[in-house]
Write a protein that holds these residues in place. Structure first.
Motif, PDB file in Angstrom:
ATOM      1  N   ASP A 215      45.478  49.111  35.867  1.00  0.00           N
ATOM      2  CA  ASP A 215      44.284  48.562  36.508  1.00  0.00           C
ATOM      3  C   ASP A 215      43.670  49.632  37.428  1.00  0.00           C
ATOM      4  N   THR A 216      42.852  50.482  36.836  1.00  0.00           N
ATOM      5  CA  THR A 216      42.206  51.554  37.598  1.00  0.00           C
ATOM      6  C   THR A 216      40.851  51.837  36.961  1.00  0.00           C
ATOM      7  N   SER A 217      40.111  52.787  37.534  1.00  0.00           N
ATOM      8  CA  SER A 217      38.821  53.144  36.936  1.00  0.00           C
ATOM      9  C   SER A 217      38.555  54.629  37.157  1.00  0.00           C
TER      10      SER A 217
ATOM     11  N   ARG B 210      36.529  59.315  42.879  1.00  0.00           N
ATOM     12  CA  ARG B 210      36.123  59.248  44.301  1.00  0.00           C
ATOM     13  C   ARG B 210      37.295  59.542  45.230  1.00  0.00           C
ATOM     14  N   ARG B 211      38.475  59.039  44.921  1.00  0.00           N
ATOM     15  CA  ARG B 211      39.606  59.199  45.839  1.00  0.00           C
ATOM     16  C   ARG B 211      40.366  60.511  45.663  1.00  0.00           C
ATOM     17  N   THR B 212      40.263  61.109  44.455  1.00  0.00           N
ATOM     18  CA  THR B 212      41.105  62.295  44.205  1.00  0.00           C
ATOM     19  C   THR B 212      40.354  63.509  43.658  1.00  0.00           C
TER      20      THR B 212
ATOM     21  N   ASP C 250      52.673  52.326  37.092  1.00  0.00           N
ATOM     22  CA  ASP C 250      52.427  52.441  38.536  1.00  0.00           C
ATOM     23  C   ASP C 250      51.129  53.223  38.759  1.00  0.00           C
ATOM     24  N   ARG C 251      50.054  52.494  39.038  1.00  0.00           N
ATOM     25  CA  ARG C 251      48.743  53.151  39.144  1.00  0.00           C
ATOM     26  C   ARG C 251      48.633  54.066  40.363  1.00  0.00           C
ATOM     27  N   SER C 252      49.500  53.848  41.365  1.00  0.00           N
ATOM     28  CA  SER C 252      49.403  54.682  42.558  1.00  0.00           C
ATOM     29  C   SER C 252      49.909  56.103  42.292  1.00  0.00           C
TER      30      SER C 252
ATOM     31  N   LYS D 128      54.169  57.105  49.385  1.00  0.00           N
ATOM     32  CA  LYS D 128      53.301  56.359  50.299  1.00  0.00           C
ATOM     33  C   LYS D 128      52.090  57.253  50.518  1.00  0.00           C
ATOM     34  N   GLY D 129      51.137  57.137  49.572  1.00  0.00           N
ATOM     35  CA  GLY D 129      50.052  58.105  49.442  1.00  0.00           C
ATOM     36  C   GLY D 129      49.232  58.312  50.694  1.00  0.00           C
ATOM     37  N   ASN D 130      48.861  57.212  51.335  1.00  0.00           N
ATOM     38  CA  ASN D 130      47.977  57.331  52.490  1.00  0.00           C
ATOM     39  C   ASN D 130      48.643  58.065  53.650  1.00  0.00           C
ATOM     40  N   GLU D 131      49.935  57.793  53.876  1.00  0.00           N
ATOM     41  CA  GLU D 131      50.662  58.495  54.957  1.00  0.00           C
ATOM     42  C   GLU D 131      50.835  59.975  54.616  1.00  0.00           C
TER      43      GLU D 131
ATOM     44  N   PRO E 233      44.490  76.806  47.207  1.00  0.00           N
ATOM     45  CA  PRO E 233      45.392  75.782  47.733  1.00  0.00           C
ATOM     46  C   PRO E 233      46.080  74.988  46.630  1.00  0.00           C
ATOM     47  N   HIS E 234      47.155  74.293  46.999  1.00  0.00           N
ATOM     48  CA  HIS E 234      47.800  73.323  46.108  1.00  0.00           C
ATOM     49  C   HIS E 234      46.762  72.277  45.704  1.00  0.00           C
ATOM     50  N   GLN E 235      46.776  71.917  44.413  1.00  0.00           N
ATOM     51  CA  GLN E 235      45.759  71.011  43.869  1.00  0.00           C
ATOM     52  C   GLN E 235      46.334  69.593  43.768  1.00  0.00           C
ATOM     53  N   ALA E 236      46.277  68.843  44.884  1.00  0.00           N
ATOM     54  CA  ALA E 236      46.774  67.459  44.860  1.00  0.00           C
ATOM     55  C   ALA E 236      45.624  66.472  44.908  1.00  0.00           C
ATOM     56  N   ASN E 237      44.618  66.809  45.716  1.00  0.00           N
ATOM     57  CA  ASN E 237      43.527  65.863  45.941  1.00  0.00           C
ATOM     58  C   ASN E 237      42.330  66.668  46.461  1.00  0.00           C
ATOM     59  N   LEU E 238      41.170  66.490  45.832  1.00  0.00           N
ATOM     60  CA  LEU E 238      39.981  67.256  46.228  1.00  0.00           C
ATOM     61  C   LEU E 238      39.631  67.027  47.701  1.00  0.00           C
TER      62      LEU E 238
ATOM     63  N   GLY F 299      44.876  67.632  37.421  1.00  0.00           N
ATOM     64  CA  GLY F 299      45.568  66.758  38.364  1.00  0.00           C
ATOM     65  C   GLY F 299      46.558  67.559  39.186  1.00  0.00           C
ATOM     66  N   ASN F 300      47.558  66.859  39.716  1.00  0.00           N
ATOM     67  CA  ASN F 300      48.582  67.516  40.530  1.00  0.00           C
ATOM     68  C   ASN F 300      49.735  67.952  39.619  1.00  0.00           C
ATOM     69  N   THR F 301      49.933  69.247  39.474  1.00  0.00           N
ATOM     70  CA  THR F 301      51.029  69.743  38.631  1.00  0.00           C
ATOM     71  C   THR F 301      52.170  70.301  39.487  1.00  0.00           C
TER      72      THR F 301
HETATM   73  O1  UT7 Z   1      51.399  66.955  46.047  1.00  0.00           O
HETATM   74  C1  UT7 Z   1      52.124  66.419  47.108  1.00  0.00           C
HETATM   75  C2  UT7 Z   1      51.248  65.897  48.123  1.00  0.00           C
HETATM   76  N1  UT7 Z   1      50.563  64.718  47.633  1.00  0.00           N
HETATM   77  C3  UT7 Z   1      49.443  64.419  48.172  1.00  0.00           C
HETATM   78  O2  UT7 Z   1      48.984  65.158  48.991  1.00  0.00           O
HETATM   79  C4  UT7 Z   1      48.784  63.133  47.805  1.00  0.00           C
HETATM   80  C5  UT7 Z   1      48.296  62.480  49.066  1.00  0.00           C
HETATM   81  N2  UT7 Z   1      47.683  61.168  48.899  1.00  0.00           N
HETATM   82  C6  UT7 Z   1      46.533  60.951  48.218  1.00  0.00           C
HETATM   83  O3  UT7 Z   1      46.004  61.829  47.571  1.00  0.00           O
HETATM   84  C7  UT7 Z   1      45.883  59.605  48.368  1.00  0.00           C
HETATM   85  O4  UT7 Z   1      46.537  58.875  49.393  1.00  0.00           O
HETATM   86  C8  UT7 Z   1      45.878  58.755  47.070  1.00  0.00           C
HETATM   87  C9  UT7 Z   1      44.882  59.334  46.101  1.00  0.00           C
HETATM   88  C10 UT7 Z   1      47.266  58.735  46.452  1.00  0.00           C
HETATM   89  C11 UT7 Z   1      45.437  57.325  47.366  1.00  0.00           C
HETATM   90  O5  UT7 Z   1      44.164  57.309  48.003  1.00  0.00           O
HETATM   91  P1  UT7 Z   1      43.924  56.480  49.336  1.00  0.00           P
HETATM   92  O6  UT7 Z   1      42.527  56.628  49.683  1.00  0.00           O
HETATM   93  O7  UT7 Z   1      44.953  56.939  50.337  1.00  0.00           O
HETATM   94  O8  UT7 Z   1      44.194  55.019  48.851  1.00  0.00           O
HETATM   95  P2  UT7 Z   1      45.300  53.955  49.360  1.00  0.00           P
HETATM   96  O9  UT7 Z   1      46.672  54.340  48.913  1.00  0.00           O
HETATM   97  O10 UT7 Z   1      45.094  53.709  50.832  1.00  0.00           O
HETATM   98  O11 UT7 Z   1      44.840  52.661  48.558  1.00  0.00           O
HETATM   99  C12 UT7 Z   1      43.563  52.061  48.775  1.00  0.00           C
HETATM  100  C13 UT7 Z   1      43.392  50.911  47.794  1.00  0.00           C
HETATM  101  C14 UT7 Z   1      44.567  49.949  47.775  1.00  0.00           C
HETATM  102  O12 UT7 Z   1      44.047  48.645  47.610  1.00  0.00           O
HETATM  103  P3  UT7 Z   1      43.885  47.657  48.887  1.00  0.00           P
HETATM  104  O13 UT7 Z   1      45.257  47.529  49.442  1.00  0.00           O
HETATM  105  O14 UT7 Z   1      42.947  48.360  49.812  1.00  0.00           O
HETATM  106  O15 UT7 Z   1      43.339  46.425  48.270  1.00  0.00           O
HETATM  107  C15 UT7 Z   1      45.337  50.342  46.543  1.00  0.00           C
HETATM  108  O16 UT7 Z   1      46.062  49.270  45.997  1.00  0.00           O
HETATM  109  O17 UT7 Z   1      43.293  51.429  46.450  1.00  0.00           O
HETATM  110  C16 UT7 Z   1      44.233  50.742  45.602  1.00  0.00           C
HETATM  111  N3  UT7 Z   1      44.670  51.683  44.572  1.00  0.00           N
HETATM  112  C17 UT7 Z   1      44.003  51.844  43.398  1.00  0.00           C
HETATM  113  N4  UT7 Z   1      42.887  51.273  42.922  1.00  0.00           N
HETATM  114  C18 UT7 Z   1      42.466  51.683  41.699  1.00  0.00           C
HETATM  115  C19 UT7 Z   1      45.742  52.508  44.584  1.00  0.00           C
HETATM  116  N5  UT7 Z   1      45.785  53.220  43.433  1.00  0.00           N
HETATM  117  C20 UT7 Z   1      44.730  52.823  42.698  1.00  0.00           C
HETATM  118  C21 UT7 Z   1      44.244  53.207  41.428  1.00  0.00           C
HETATM  119  N6  UT7 Z   1      43.107  52.610  40.989  1.00  0.00           N
HETATM  120  N7  UT7 Z   1      44.845  54.127  40.676  1.00  0.00           N
END
Ligand code: UT7
Length: 331
Positions: free
Chosen positions: A34-36, A42-44, A158-160, A216-219, A251-256, A281-283
């Protein structure tokens, strides 16, 4: 000056990469979880990633990148006297090491070969190790490889997690060449944050627990932005350099959004910042050498360029490096 007193410096004398053919796009993922495409973009910033096929292991990806790196350094496999591999998705989780497998694939039977575990920071850790090995005189030509089949440790329900990662490998050769030295490498860790980004199976869990990653992506995001920014500012300061002196920031390519936040802190123009997260993506450990290789093959990374590398990953681990690129220009 007595020639024995001249300190010889290690140099990165080539860079190369290999990516599997299969492309997994955001639209493909829409059909699995369940993603788009809109959310992921937008997020990555990620649009697609590469996925290795069932017959390709991490060592196969690493071997293909390594062969190119050896050729680009004008060397033969026999000239390599150590292979160091950074990976969080090894062929086998205990032994044999992926480095030993790659040594075997290259026909090298009597050289140092081992893996390290430093997640997405792995390639920076390898730079520090290889630099020390060649500057001490213990090795002449060290092959360093970041290689990942992250798809082997991802739960595609696991969509996260599954939208973030991809497969690939990058490799380089470190030898003595004081003209274009590795100027400085900084590596660090803080194990207190281990549970924010980890694989689920531990020694305490049952053998049936899946091996896959959880985050725990956000943290992680917030700590990554702060740590990466402080790290690059510190390494520049320590070496009496300003961000404006840098030719390329890789830089490391995890998130734009993370890349852009650090780029803004450094006040760097777009043409000085390498971004390829949209394609791969993130490799993990392969991300930095793959990004370096992209810049190299596009003619953006040239011999003698001053480059700044910056990575952050599970552990937590992080690190940065300042170096002049010692390879011949891409042709
Ligand atoms: O390489 C090692 C280092 N890794 C990183 O640096 C990654 C760091 N983290 C991130 O890049 C971001 O935290 C993510 C891209 C993983 C997530 O973005 P976010 O803006 O932090 O989103 P979030 O985890 O706070 O989730 C926001 C919402 C949640 O829904 P609710 O609770 O607000 O209703 C999630 O359930 O987005 C939802 N969500 C998704 N929706 C659609 C989480 N994953 C997805 C998904 N598609 N794939």
């Amino acid at each position: 000056m007595n020639s024995q007193n001249i300190v010889k410096k290690a140099s990165l004398r080539s860079i190369a990469a290999y990516v599997p053919e299969k492309v997994l796009s955001n639209f493909d993922l829409e059909k699995i979880v369940d993603t788009s495409d809109e959310w992921i973009t937008r997020r990555t910033g990620i649009k697609e990633r590469r996925i290795a096929n069932d017959n390709e292991q991490t060592s196969d990806l690493g071997t293909k990148a390594a062969l190119k790196a050896i050729k680009r350094a004008n060397l033969n496999p026999d000239d390599i006297d150590a292979i160091l591999v950074a990976t969080l998705s090894p062929d086998y989780f205990a032994m044999p090491s992926t480095a030993c497998k790659i040594a075997s694939n290259l026909g090298l039977k009597n050289i140092t070969a081992f893996d390290i575990s430093a997640a997405c920071t792995g390639f920076i850790y390898l730079l520090e190790l290889a630099k020390a090995m060649v500057e001490s005189g213990s090795k002449k030509n060290v092959l360093i490889i970041g290689a990942e089949k992250t798809s082997s440790i991802i739960d595609y329900n696991d969509r996260s997690i599954c939208i973030l990662f991809g497969d690939g490998a990058g490799a380089g050769i470190i030898s003595l060449n004081s003209d274009n030295p590795i100027i400085d490498v900084h590596t660090a860790s803080n194990g207190d944050y281990g549970d924010l980004l980890m694989t689920k199976r531990s020694q305490k869990s049952s053998i049936s627990t899946p091996l896959c990653m959880s985050m725990k992506g956000n943290e992680v995001f917030k700590i990554a932005v702060n740590t990466l920014s402080n790290d690059v500012i510190e390494i520049l300061k320590k070496n009496n350099l300003k961000a404006s002196n840098i030719d390329l920031f890789i830089p490391h390519q995890a998130n734009l959004r993370i890349i852009k936040a650090v780029q803004e802190k450094l006040n760097l123009e777009d043409h000085k910042c390498v971004v390829c997260v949209q394609k791969y993506g993130n490799t993990s450990a392969a991300s930095i050498p793959m990004a370096m290789n992209d810049a190299y093959e596009e003619g953006r990374l040239k011999k003698g360029n001053l480059i700044l590398l910056d990575a952050f990953g599970g552990g937590f681990t992080w690190g940065s490096a300042l170096l002049k690129f010692g390879g011949e220009n891409f042709s």
